[in-house]
Motif scaffolding. Sequence first.
Motif, PDB file in Angstrom:
ATOM      1  N   ALA A 325       5.482  -6.946   1.002  1.00  0.00           N
ATOM      2  CA  ALA A 325       5.926  -5.864   1.886  1.00  0.00           C
ATOM      3  C   ALA A 325       7.372  -5.488   1.608  1.00  0.00           C
ATOM      4  CB  ALA A 325       5.763  -6.295   3.346  1.00  0.00           C
ATOM      5  N   ALA A 328       7.303  -3.423  -1.483  1.00  0.00           N
ATOM      6  CA  ALA A 328       6.731  -2.099  -1.221  1.00  0.00           C
ATOM      7  C   ALA A 328       7.717  -1.200  -0.508  1.00  0.00           C
ATOM      8  CB  ALA A 328       5.449  -2.240  -0.399  1.00  0.00           C
ATOM      9  N   ALA A 329       8.615  -1.791   0.276  1.00  0.00           N
ATOM     10  CA  ALA A 329       9.605  -0.991   1.009  1.00  0.00           C
ATOM     11  C   ALA A 329      10.549  -0.252   0.076  1.00  0.00           C
ATOM     12  CB  ALA A 329      10.397  -1.893   1.954  1.00  0.00           C
ATOM     13  N   PHE A 332       7.886   3.010  -0.906  1.00  0.00           N
ATOM     14  CA  PHE A 332       7.180   3.808   0.080  1.00  0.00           C
ATOM     15  C   PHE A 332       8.079   4.054   1.283  1.00  0.00           C
ATOM     16  CE2 PHE A 332       3.927   1.478  -2.263  1.00  0.00           C
ATOM     17  CZ  PHE A 332       3.071   2.509  -2.644  1.00  0.00           C
ATOM     18  N   ALA A 334       9.710   3.886   4.727  1.00  0.00           N
ATOM     19  CA  ALA A 334       9.766   2.717   5.594  1.00  0.00           C
ATOM     20  C   ALA A 334       8.858   2.859   6.804  1.00  0.00           C
ATOM     21  CB  ALA A 334      11.213   2.476   6.041  1.00  0.00           C
ATOM     22  N   THR A 336       5.962   3.932   7.001  1.00  0.00           N
ATOM     23  CA  THR A 336       4.558   3.608   6.736  1.00  0.00           C
ATOM     24  C   THR A 336       4.303   2.102   6.735  1.00  0.00           C
ATOM     25  OG1 THR A 336       4.851   3.526   4.319  1.00  0.00           O
ATOM     26  CG2 THR A 336       4.362   5.674   5.311  1.00  0.00           C
ATOM     27  N   SER A 337       5.340   1.309   6.598  1.00  0.00           N
ATOM     28  CA  SER A 337       5.161  -0.133   6.420  1.00  0.00           C
ATOM     29  C   SER A 337       4.549  -0.801   7.644  1.00  0.00           C
ATOM     30  CB  SER A 337       6.506  -0.789   6.101  1.00  0.00           C
ATOM     31  OG  SER A 337       7.123  -0.183   4.984  1.00  0.00           O
ATOM     32  N   GLY A 340       0.989   0.309   8.392  1.00  0.00           N
ATOM     33  CA  GLY A 340       0.151  -0.241   7.337  1.00  0.00           C
ATOM     34  C   GLY A 340      -0.186  -1.700   7.572  1.00  0.00           C
ATOM     35  N   GLY A 341       0.800  -2.477   8.046  1.00  0.00           N
ATOM     36  CA  GLY A 341       0.539  -3.880   8.349  1.00  0.00           C
ATOM     37  C   GLY A 341      -0.487  -4.046   9.453  1.00  0.00           C
ATOM     38  N   GLY A 377       3.480  -9.216   6.101  1.00  0.00           N
ATOM     39  CA  GLY A 377       4.350  -8.068   5.957  1.00  0.00           C
ATOM     40  C   GLY A 377       5.041  -7.697   7.255  1.00  0.00           C
ATOM     41  N   LEU A 381       9.179  -7.432   8.075  1.00  0.00           N
ATOM     42  CA  LEU A 381       9.793  -6.120   8.241  1.00  0.00           C
ATOM     43  C   LEU A 381      10.094  -5.733   9.677  1.00  0.00           C
ATOM     44  CD1 LEU A 381       7.586  -4.039   5.753  1.00  0.00           C
ATOM     45  CD2 LEU A 381       9.822  -5.067   5.319  1.00  0.00           C
ATOM     46  N   ALA A 523      16.051  -3.390   0.782  1.00  0.00           N
ATOM     47  CA  ALA A 523      15.216  -2.712  -0.203  1.00  0.00           C
ATOM     48  C   ALA A 523      15.945  -2.552  -1.523  1.00  0.00           C
ATOM     49  CB  ALA A 523      14.778  -1.338   0.318  1.00  0.00           C
TER      50      ALA A 523
END
Length: 528
Positions: A325, A328-329, A332, A334, A336-337, A340-341, A377, A381, A523
């Motif tokens: 995660a 991915a940050a 993508f 932030a 959406t994180s 998404g989790g 994730g 985050l 990030a």
Amino acid sequence: VAGDEGDGGTALHPRLTLLAVCLAVFMLLLDMTIVSAALANIQATLDADLSGLQWVVDAYALPMAGLLLTAATLGDRLGRRRLYLGGMAAFTLASAGCALARSIEMLNLCRALQGSGGAILLGVSLPMVAAAFPEQRGRGIAIAIYGAVMGAGAAVGPLLGGALVGAFGWESIFLINVPIGAVALVIAVRFVPETRAAQDRPLDLVGTAVLSAALFAGVYALIEGNHRGWTDGVILALGAFSVLGLLAFGWWESRVSAPMLDLGVVRRPGFAGVSLAAFAAAGTLIAATNYLALYFMNTLGYSPFQSGLRALPLTVACVLGAPLAMTAARYFPAWTSIPGGVALIAVGLWLMTGVGESTQWTHFIAGSVVAGLGLGGLFALTSDIALQFVPVADAGMATGAVSTVRQVGILAGVAGLGALFGPRASASATHELAQLGVLGPGAARRLIDSVSAGAGLRVLDFLPADYRPALPAIARAARQASAAGMQAALVAAAVAATAAAVATAILIAVGARRHGEPEIPFAEGMSV
């Protein structure tokens, strides 16, 4: 941290401060999930029913939810290191008390004391990290490590607990905290400096009391409702008191000059979305793992260690989810994180559904992997993204609020899923045993009560010898009833997580549009 001040009596060791904090939060999250591996043994040793087992979890989470924000304020006023030392000492001693308990009531009392010490530790943990790492980039990385350690603590609980219970008995899952606590105390005494806020905030004792009372009443009503009956006067009164208490808490917090929870912060859509995600993860996946552990041990017949091994897909996925995660940050948005989790948790829970009489542990692998990635994730985050939606001055309250709603999620999830598991298992067992017609009314009632308490096939150990010829048929009925209860709990968790994923996405998207795209400090420079 701007606005903080130190005593200057101890040289600053930021990495050792982070280590002390991480030891604390690792133990706190470990103790939320490690008990799942011991529930079956606790049930057998202390003759506990399902409500007693639910209180083993919720007696720990309840004081953490009610006292955490007040503990953070106390740390700002009296000194975070001082509060850390007191909280760690209380947590360590209460852990020893849990190991020495010889009744379910004494165990749950010590769990409540554990949770009180844990509330202090969790309340001062992030402010200690923020004070040790004043620069934004270093603080972002430290907070990410903090979140990853929380996720690891929650993830390894079932496996570590299974190994300890299998080798040394259920008491060992509490005794393991004693040496860890001692090491953390030594580090804090020798290397962690004292810090406190430059400006004191008054304690909101009324808010603390009202919130704690409302949560206790609601949890008690949910846990004891199956036993006393949902139309029982006490249950109805407690339910009404809980709702009115929460409304009164909101009214008070909106009027007091120095609230423990600023409703203006909570009403920010982005922050509300992050908080909802933390609540949903705890109230669905983490809560469900307790019932899955009981199912693995009591119905599928695995030992605590074997059950812990079968939880490895969830454990490994949760540990891997944090760095994935964080990576991915970088690529993508932030916002959406977090949704998404939650979505991964929802998908994983749906994959776990479909439990039946012949279901084996392999049925849960795919769902555990997917949900574990989402949970890991979120742990990495959540705290940092929450800070992006609030003013700097409210950072401490914001992180405390997220931790508080996570504990409330565990409270509601364990109590709520149990309120579904018990009646569904009871209804199935009643139907199946009526079809068999081999048990007398008294024996059938005892078996139904035991199955609804999560005892699974262990109910066969208590049947009189006269019923031995019917054991295969009774075993099928017990398996079917346990599977029905587990299916009801998992479907409810999956539905709740799905709804939370949608609501979280909407709230955080609105928050991102209003406040700009959140930036995650760690990030950049991920190789550090």
